[in-house]
Design an enzyme around this catalytic site. Structure first.
Site, short mmCIF file in Angstrom:
data_model
loop_
_atom_site.label_atom_id
_atom_site.label_comp_id
_atom_site.label_asym_id
_atom_site.label_seq_id
_atom_site.Cartn_x
_atom_site.Cartn_y
_atom_site.Cartn_z
N ARG A 36 0.85 -1.19 0.00
CA ARG A 36 0.00 0.00 0.00
C ARG A 36 0.88 1.24 0.00
O ARG A 36 1.73 1.41 0.88
CB ARG A 36 -0.91 -0.03 1.22
CG ARG A 36 -1.93 1.06 1.24
CD ARG A 36 -3.04 0.76 2.20
NE ARG A 36 -3.93 -0.29 1.71
CZ ARG A 36 -5.23 -0.39 2.04
NH1 ARG A 36 -5.76 0.48 2.85
NH2 ARG A 36 -5.97 -1.35 1.56
N LYS A 60 -7.74 -13.93 5.58
CA LYS A 60 -8.17 -14.07 4.18
C LYS A 60 -7.73 -15.41 3.62
O LYS A 60 -8.50 -16.16 3.04
CB LYS A 60 -7.58 -12.91 3.37
CG LYS A 60 -8.23 -12.67 2.03
CD LYS A 60 -7.63 -11.48 1.28
CE LYS A 60 -8.01 -10.12 1.84
NZ LYS A 60 -7.77 -9.01 0.87
N LYS A 72 1.69 -7.60 4.94
CA LYS A 72 1.35 -6.39 4.19
C LYS A 72 2.52 -5.44 4.26
O LYS A 72 3.25 -5.41 5.26
CB LYS A 72 0.12 -5.71 4.81
CG LYS A 72 -0.68 -4.86 3.85
CD LYS A 72 -1.74 -5.69 3.15
CE LYS A 72 -2.61 -4.88 2.22
NZ LYS A 72 -3.73 -5.67 1.72
N ASP A 111 -1.73 -3.29 -4.29
CA ASP A 111 -2.78 -2.89 -3.34
C ASP A 111 -3.11 -1.43 -3.65
O ASP A 111 -2.74 -0.92 -4.72
CB ASP A 111 -2.28 -3.08 -1.89
CG ASP A 111 -3.42 -3.05 -0.88
OD1 ASP A 111 -4.09 -4.08 -0.72
OD2 ASP A 111 -3.65 -2.01 -0.25
N SER A 142 -4.55 -8.03 -10.56
CA SER A 142 -5.40 -8.92 -9.76
C SER A 142 -6.81 -8.37 -9.59
O SER A 142 -7.71 -9.07 -9.13
CB SER A 142 -4.78 -9.15 -8.38
OG SER A 142 -4.63 -7.92 -7.69
N THR A 146 -10.42 -9.95 -8.08
CA THR A 146 -11.03 -9.48 -6.83
C THR A 146 -12.50 -9.14 -7.09
O THR A 146 -13.39 -9.49 -6.30
CB THR A 146 -10.29 -8.25 -6.29
OG1 THR A 146 -8.90 -8.56 -6.20
CG2 THR A 146 -10.79 -7.87 -4.90
N ALA A 233 -13.70 1.07 -1.40
CA ALA A 233 -12.67 2.12 -1.32
C ALA A 233 -11.81 1.86 -0.10
O ALA A 233 -11.57 0.71 0.26
CB ALA A 233 -13.34 3.48 -1.27
N ALA A 255 -13.47 -3.79 -0.19
CA ALA A 255 -12.54 -2.94 0.56
C ALA A 255 -12.00 -3.72 1.76
O ALA A 255 -12.74 -4.49 2.38
CB ALA A 255 -13.26 -1.68 1.05
N ASN A 256 -10.74 -3.52 2.09
CA ASN A 256 -10.16 -4.15 3.28
C ASN A 256 -10.50 -3.32 4.52
O ASN A 256 -10.67 -2.10 4.43
CB ASN A 256 -8.63 -4.24 3.13
CG ASN A 256 -8.22 -5.34 2.16
OD1 ASN A 256 -8.66 -6.49 2.26
ND2 ASN A 256 -7.37 -5.00 1.21
N1 PHE Z 1 -4.47 -6.18 -2.48
C1 PHE Z 1 -4.54 -7.59 -2.33
C2 PHE Z 1 -5.40 -7.94 -1.12
O1 PHE Z 1 -5.64 -7.14 -0.25
C3 PHE Z 1 -3.16 -8.09 -2.12
C4 PHE Z 1 -2.58 -9.01 -3.12
C5 PHE Z 1 -3.08 -9.20 -4.39
C6 PHE Z 1 -1.51 -9.72 -2.75
C7 PHE Z 1 -2.52 -10.11 -5.23
C8 PHE Z 1 -0.91 -10.64 -3.57
C9 PHE Z 1 -1.43 -10.82 -4.81
O2 PHE Z 1 -5.89 -9.04 -1.00
#
Ligand code: PHE
Length: 349
Positions: A36, A60, A72, A111, A142, A146, A233, A255-256
């Site tokens: 991030r 996760k 992270k 991220d 990715s 997602t 977001a 969103a995380n």
């Molecule tokens: N941003 C992704 C998440 O929060 C992180 C991620 C994506 C890590 C792809 C590795 C590969 O899940």
């Protein structure tokens, strides 16, 4: 008590910025989690964010049933700092050095604030990086995965509430039109959902117009009269106050760290609003990246694993209902069970 295996903080040699790498757990396997690159009031705020975000990555992976741990990386940019290409490269190389010094305990990925091109720069220094562009051997962006994973979670919730996994005709409010949010909004629009959207960047209204969506300001949208609210977001949108204002029947988004405090999950439950934990609904990106890059499965198999989020959410909602729990409790128990099964030596009870 520090719950993390290790947290490294460096002042970047080139960028002079705080580079934070948090490895929460490697009980299930080497840790993975995004980088991030974001503005924070000070490095301590970035540090706190890294701790929470890395712990969420552990959950996760555990709930997704994948043998990876949670980590992270955060680079805390001072408010208002703009990055030119050179400075960005310096930061990425500083992060790469920090990752390399962990000898494989942590691999990064994209991220908020980072992209596959940034992963390519990190990949010049260390192999512990996911989602480099395809021509460099990575699995690329990715965010479409997602978005697909969140759609799968939405299907499970829709079946529970309305008896159909189709989102056609459902009204949804999508908060945030970044790479994941915009992709998800497109998938939903294609299926005939009725969309209300927002973003902190008023320019994103173009996307909204293209989708035939209704635009609302960020502070109005949480209380929109819709079936499902989709946080896509930054974190902490669900506070005691916003939870009281919601008019939807479910909150499900990529969103995380959506909850400002854990007790908000109980408030939502009391209001009969289904909240699917963010670390369950947002797992599609890492599921795809880890499955294709580490486990070398086919694209079809990776897609199937992302789609299986629908079954995971189904099972969690069932368990929660049976035990009179919130889905958050059911998910964290599942994660805890999988983690303790991994760390317990074989043969012990
Ligand atoms: N941003 C992704 C998440 O929060 C992180 C991620 C994506 C890590 C792809 C590795 C590969 O899940």
């Amino acid at each position: 008590m520090l719950d993390h295996e290790q947290v490294a903080i460096h002042t970047g040699r080139r960028s002079r910025l705080p580079v934070i790498v948090a490895v929460h757990s490697t009980a299930l396997g080497p840790a993975a989690g995004g980088l991030r690159l974001w503005h924070y009031p000070d490095w301590r705020a970035g540090f706190t964010d890294a701790l929470r975000l890395s712990a969420a990555m552990t959950s996760k992976f555990a709930v997704a049933g994948l043998p990876s741990g949670g980590g992270k990386a955060v680079v805390a940019l001072p408010e208002g700092m703009e990055l030119d290409a050179d400075r960005r490269r310096d930061i990425l190389r500083d992060v790469a050095d920090a990752i390399a010094s962990l000898s494989g305990a942590y691999a990064t990925g994209p991220d908020v604030g980072t992209s596959p091109d940034d992963m390519a720069v990190i990949g010049e220094t260390t192999p512990h990086v996911f989602c480099r562009p395809a021509h460099l051997g990575g699995s690329g962006d990715s965010s479409p995965h997602t978005a697909q994973g969140t759609l799968a979670a939405l299907r499970a919730v829709s079946r529970r509430l309305y008896g159909t996994s189709s989102l056609g005709g459902r009204s949804l409010a999508v908060i945030g039109l970044g790479r994941v949010g915009a992709g998800l909004a497109r998938l939903l629009a294609a299926e005939g959902a009725v969309l209300t959207v927002t973003d902190i960047d008023p320019d994103e209204q173009k996307i909204s117009d293209g989708l035939g969506a209704v635009w609302r300001s960020p502070d109005e949208i949480l209380a929109a009269d819709v079936d499902i609210v989709v946080p896509a977001a930054l974190g902490s949108v669900l506070t005691r106050q916003t939870a009281a204002d919601l008019r939807c029947r479910a909150v499900v988004g990529p969103a995380n760290n959506q909850l400002a405090t854990p007790d908000v999950a109980d408030l939502l439950h009391q209001r009969d609003i289904i909240w699917v934990p963010d670390y369950v609904a947002s797992a599609g990106g890492v599921i795809d990246a880890v499955s294709t890059e580490l486990h070398r499965v086919s694209a079809d198999e990776a897609r199937a694993r992302v789609r299986a989020i629908e079954d995971t959410v189904d099972a969690l909602l069932d368990t929660a209902q049976r035990h009179g729990q919130t889905p958050a409790q059911a998910a964290s128990e599942l994660a805890r069970r999988r983690l303790s099964a991994a760390v317990r030596p074989t043969g012990s009870p």
